[in-house]
Scaffold this motif. Structure first.
Motif, mmCIF file in Angstrom:
data_model
loop_
_atom_site.group_PDB
_atom_site.id
_atom_site.type_symbol
_atom_site.label_atom_id
_atom_site.label_comp_id
_atom_site.label_asym_id
_atom_site.label_seq_id
_atom_site.Cartn_x
_atom_site.Cartn_y
_atom_site.Cartn_z
ATOM 1 N N SER A 1 6.984 -0.206 8.896
ATOM 2 C CA SER A 1 6.746 -1.198 7.843
ATOM 3 C C SER A 1 5.598 -0.722 6.967
ATOM 4 C CB SER A 1 6.400 -2.551 8.472
ATOM 5 O OG SER A 1 6.166 -3.534 7.475
ATOM 6 N N SER A 2 5.834 -0.637 5.655
ATOM 7 C CA SER A 2 4.775 -0.242 4.723
ATOM 8 C C SER A 2 4.289 -1.471 3.962
ATOM 9 C CB SER A 2 5.283 0.816 3.743
ATOM 10 O OG SER A 2 6.334 0.302 2.943
ATOM 11 N N ALA A 3 3.041 -1.391 3.501
ATOM 12 C CA ALA A 3 2.456 -2.505 2.754
ATOM 13 C C ALA A 3 1.567 -1.957 1.650
ATOM 14 C CB ALA A 3 1.644 -3.404 3.693
ATOM 15 N N VAL A 4 1.546 -2.638 0.543
ATOM 16 C CA VAL A 4 0.709 -2.248 -0.594
ATOM 17 C C VAL A 4 -0.493 -3.192 -0.656
ATOM 18 C CG1 VAL A 4 0.585 -1.971 -3.094
ATOM 19 C CG2 VAL A 4 2.673 -1.327 -1.855
ATOM 20 N N PHE A 5 -1.682 -2.610 -0.825
ATOM 21 C CA PHE A 5 -2.921 -3.373 -0.877
ATOM 22 C C PHE A 5 -3.604 -3.203 -2.231
ATOM 23 C CE2 PHE A 5 -2.010 -3.305 3.536
ATOM 24 C CZ PHE A 5 -2.660 -4.395 4.097
ATOM 25 N N GLU A 6 -4.507 -4.106 -2.529
ATOM 26 C CA GLU A 6 -5.281 -4.011 -3.765
ATOM 27 C C GLU A 6 -6.183 -2.790 -3.713
ATOM 28 O OE1 GLU A 6 -5.919 -5.017 -7.480
ATOM 29 O OE2 GLU A 6 -4.887 -6.504 -6.226
ATOM 30 N N GLN A 7 -6.800 -2.562 -2.568
ATOM 31 C CA GLN A 7 -7.736 -1.454 -2.412
ATOM 32 C C GLN A 7 -6.999 -0.172 -2.012
ATOM 33 O OE1 GLN A 7 -7.269 -3.938 -0.304
ATOM 34 N NE2 GLN A 7 -7.760 -3.404 1.824
ATOM 35 N N LYS A 8 -7.666 0.957 -2.187
ATOM 36 C CA LYS A 8 -7.085 2.221 -1.762
ATOM 37 C C LYS A 8 -7.131 2.344 -0.239
ATOM 38 C CE LYS A 8 -7.617 5.127 -5.848
ATOM 39 N NZ LYS A 8 -8.140 6.419 -6.377
ATOM 40 N N ILE A 9 -6.071 2.896 0.298
ATOM 41 C CA ILE A 9 -5.962 3.105 1.741
ATOM 42 C C ILE A 9 -6.102 4.590 2.079
ATOM 43 C CG2 ILE A 9 -4.512 2.786 3.772
ATOM 44 C CD1 ILE A 9 -5.471 0.178 2.461
ATOM 45 N N GLU A 10 -5.426 5.447 1.317
ATOM 46 C CA GLU A 10 -5.460 6.901 1.506
ATOM 47 C C GLU A 10 -5.205 7.266 2.972
ATOM 48 O OE1 GLU A 10 -9.226 8.030 -0.199
ATOM 49 O OE2 GLU A 10 -8.424 7.946 -2.243
ATOM 50 N N GLY A 11 -4.047 6.826 3.452
ATOM 51 C CA GLY A 11 -3.700 6.974 4.861
ATOM 52 C C GLY A 11 -3.430 8.390 5.315
ATOM 53 N N TRP A 12 -3.584 9.360 4.431
ATOM 54 C CA TRP A 12 -3.435 10.766 4.820
ATOM 55 C C TRP A 12 -4.754 11.338 5.354
ATOM 56 C CZ3 TRP A 12 -3.048 8.895 -0.218
ATOM 57 C CH2 TRP A 12 -4.139 9.147 -1.051
ATOM 58 N N ALA A 13 -5.846 10.622 5.177
ATOM 59 C CA ALA A 13 -7.165 11.134 5.564
ATOM 60 C C ALA A 13 -7.677 10.399 6.797
ATOM 61 C CB ALA A 13 -8.151 10.964 4.417
ATOM 62 N N GLY A 14 -8.302 11.130 7.688
ATOM 63 C CA GLY A 14 -8.887 10.521 8.879
ATOM 64 C C GLY A 14 -7.937 10.555 10.060
ATOM 65 N N ALA A 15 -8.475 10.293 11.255
ATOM 66 C CA ALA A 15 -7.680 10.329 12.486
ATOM 67 C C ALA A 15 -6.400 9.530 12.310
ATOM 68 C CB ALA A 15 -8.494 9.765 13.644
ATOM 69 N N PRO A 16 -5.251 10.133 12.592
ATOM 70 C CA PRO A 16 -3.976 9.475 12.278
ATOM 71 C C PRO A 16 -3.734 8.197 13.062
ATOM 72 C CG PRO A 16 -3.617 11.496 13.511
ATOM 73 C CD PRO A 16 -5.055 11.485 13.119
ATOM 74 N N GLN A 17 -4.148 8.170 14.317
ATOM 75 C CA GLN A 17 -3.973 6.960 15.124
ATOM 76 C C GLN A 17 -5.252 6.698 15.912
ATOM 77 O OE1 GLN A 17 -0.359 7.717 17.422
ATOM 78 N NE2 GLN A 17 0.829 6.519 15.957
ATOM 79 N N SER A 18 -5.849 5.527 15.696
ATOM 80 C CA SER A 18 -7.070 5.191 16.423
ATOM 81 C C SER A 18 -7.119 3.737 16.881
ATOM 82 C CB SER A 18 -8.300 5.504 15.562
ATOM 83 O OG SER A 18 -8.209 4.863 14.300
#
Length: 536
Positions: free
Chosen positions: A300-317
């Motif tokens: 499930s994907s979701a769009v937020f007002e703020q930036k998420i940039e889910g390609w950066a940082g530990a993938p699962q925490s």
């Protein structure tokens, strides 16, 4: 923070014995033990057997790629490090399957999440598969050793926004969410775990157990495929191998014959049962290749007002097991919630759609968050997994039907993820389903998800957790292998990988493989050498 050195470059310079099968193979070799595969089960086994002084040979179909080759590019990583170039899927293409195919196996490309086998899973195995010694207390020391060897600890760095949204939304709804243990050391928090760690922070088999085995004298053959065993009178007599190109094509007609005292199959679920099938291994109870599980995954994907940039940082925490434990283990199917890293190539698949529709969805890419639900299969008659078959050329394929029971779990998972995402402040939510739309409120999402036709192909599904097909059992009628991993009908062959699990784990499976194989390999080392060894 300094980058750890590439152990393979220094090791090969010191004389590690590595052979590229694409460049040629010897006709015959002998050893004490040959291990097929170099992933989680193979790595643990190789380190322990070489510690016992045994002459070990490792066979890996994929290439030898190391941190010197890893550059965070999806276009290269999927083609070079994954089974079938990242395109492996079930027979009807209903589930995309991500498995590693390189020295180090899937441990090189996984997302580092490290969970012990849940007590409920172990209890089920004891009750239904005769695995009396598979309980929390008996396995605890073996898990502890693996955790220490591979530096598995709770992730102490703040989660990236992609993961924090899972915790924020869950907490607002009164749902418990926890930090994930990860097997990393000196992590740079780059987020490219699925493409091979360029800093050697991930404690995969590529930088831990395989180097330890090579340093102790093991021999590694990469781009070398194990074709079949020669079997006679309840024993394996030899293993036939061929050199292959990086895409798996045979280099030539030459065959390498390996003669060993013992043979260990660690090719991973799908490949391990396929090798035994090609070898016509005894299967008197018609179990081989059956009950293959995948943790079918809904997204499930979701769009937020703020930036998420889910390609950066530990993938699962961050994770939540709330929906695993809100019903009986053999009741409505449960699921574990985690976050999905969203690199461009992977995201193009997980957003759904194509052409103009996909381009429109990508306009919100920096502000997109992605959640996944690992569905726990294997505990109900209507979630009995799939079956591994051989194609005409001998290569494997998994037939895994998405039953109504499993897809009911997908619908409930879509609802759970959407509610959490809206609770965390999402502007819109899009489940991975052909009929789904960008829902702009929880009420709209709930109504829309309830109307979806839950069918294979319409419902997007994937998995990186393939298990079973060579299941353990307390009797020959219950399993392909014994509780110690030795084949019930072949006294000098063991299976040491995720294919031995009689159900799915209900959690990311790497630590289950490490811990359980640790016990099996320690027992095997004692049996073959008379020596007591410890994973350290």
């Amino acid at each position: 923070m300094s980058k750890l050195p590439d152990p393979f470059r220094a090791g090969i310079e010191r004389g590690w014995k590595t052979t590229d099968g694409a460049l040629g193979l010897p006709e015959k070799i002998t050893c004490d033990v040959v291990i097929v595969g170099t992933g989680a089960g193979a790595g643990i086994t190789a380190e322990l057997l070489t510690k016992a002084g045994l002459d070990v040979v490792l066979i890996e179909e994929g290439p030898l790629k190391t941190s010197s080759d890893f550059n965070q590019k999806e276009s290269e990583a999927y083609a070079q490090l994954y089974q079938e170039g990242g395109t492996r899927a079930t027979l009807d293409k209903g589930i995309t399957l991500l498995q590693g195919r390189c020295v180090g196996g899937t441990t090189v490309v996984n997302w580092t999440s490290s969970f012990r086998t849940p007590p409920t899973t172990l209890k089920y195995w004891q009750e239904h598969f005769g695995l009396k010694d598979f309980n929390v207390e008996a396995l605890a020391p073996w898990f502890t050793q693996a955790e220490q060897r591979l530096n598995m600890t709770d992730w102490e760095t703040a989660p990236n926004a992609n993961n924090e949204i899972l915790r924020t939304g869950a907490t607002k709804l009164g749902i418990a969410a926890h930090v994930i243990p990860r097997n990393v050391k000196g992590c740079w928090n780059l987020g490219s775990c699925g493409m091979g760690c360029p800093t050697n922070a991930k404690q995969s088999m590529l930088v831990t157990t395989i180097p330890a085995a090579l340093e102790a004298g093991a021999r590694l053959f990469h781009q070398t495929r194990a074709e079949k065993f020669e079997i006679d009178n309840g024993e394996v007599k030899s293993l036939q191998c061929v050199g292959v190109t990086i895409n798996g094509d045979r280099v030539n007609d030459k065959v390498m014959h390996i003669t060993a005292k013992h043979y260990v199959v660690s090719g991973g679920a799908i490949n391990s049962p396929a090798l035994l099938k090609r070898s016509k291994a005894p299967d008197p109870h018609d179990l081989l290749g059956k009950r293959t599980f995948v943790h079918p995954v809904a997204f499930s994907s979701a769009v937020f007002e703020q930036k998420i940039e889910g390609w950066a940082g530990a993938p699962q925490s961050i994770y939540s097991d709330h929906f695993l434990y809100t019903q009986a283990i053999d009741g409505p199917i449960g699921y574990k919630l985690e976050a999905t890293p969203i690199h461009p190539g992977l995201t193009s698949k997980l957003l759904g759609g194509m052409g103009a529709a996909l381009a429109e969805r990508f306009k919100h890419y920096p502000n997109t968050q992605m959640m996944l639900a690992l569905v726990r299969d294997g505990f109900h008659a209507d979630a009995a997994g799939g079956e591994v078959f051989l194609k005409l050329d001998g290569s494997p394929v998994l037939h895994y039907p998405l039953t109504d029971y499993v897809l009911d779990g997908f619908r409930r998972a879509f609802l759970s993820m959407a509610e959490i995402q809206f609770a965390a402040g999402a502007k819109s939510v899009l489940p991975l389903h052909e009929q789904a739309a960008h829902y702009t409120s929880w009420a709209e999402a709930k109504a829309g998800i309830e109307k979806l036709d839950m069918k294979s192909q319409l419902t997007g599904a994937g998995s990186a957790h393939i298990m079973g097909g060579c299941q353990m059992g307390g009797t020959a009628e219950q399993g392909v292998v014994k509780p110690d991993g030795v084949h019930w009908q072949l006294k000098n062959l063991s299976v040491h990988d995720g294919s031995i699990f009689p159900t799915s784990i209900g959690a990311n499976p790497q630590l289950s493989i490490y811990g359980i194989v640790n016990r099996m390999a320690t027992q095997l080392a004692k049996r073959l050498s008379g020596k007591d060894v410890v994973l350290a």
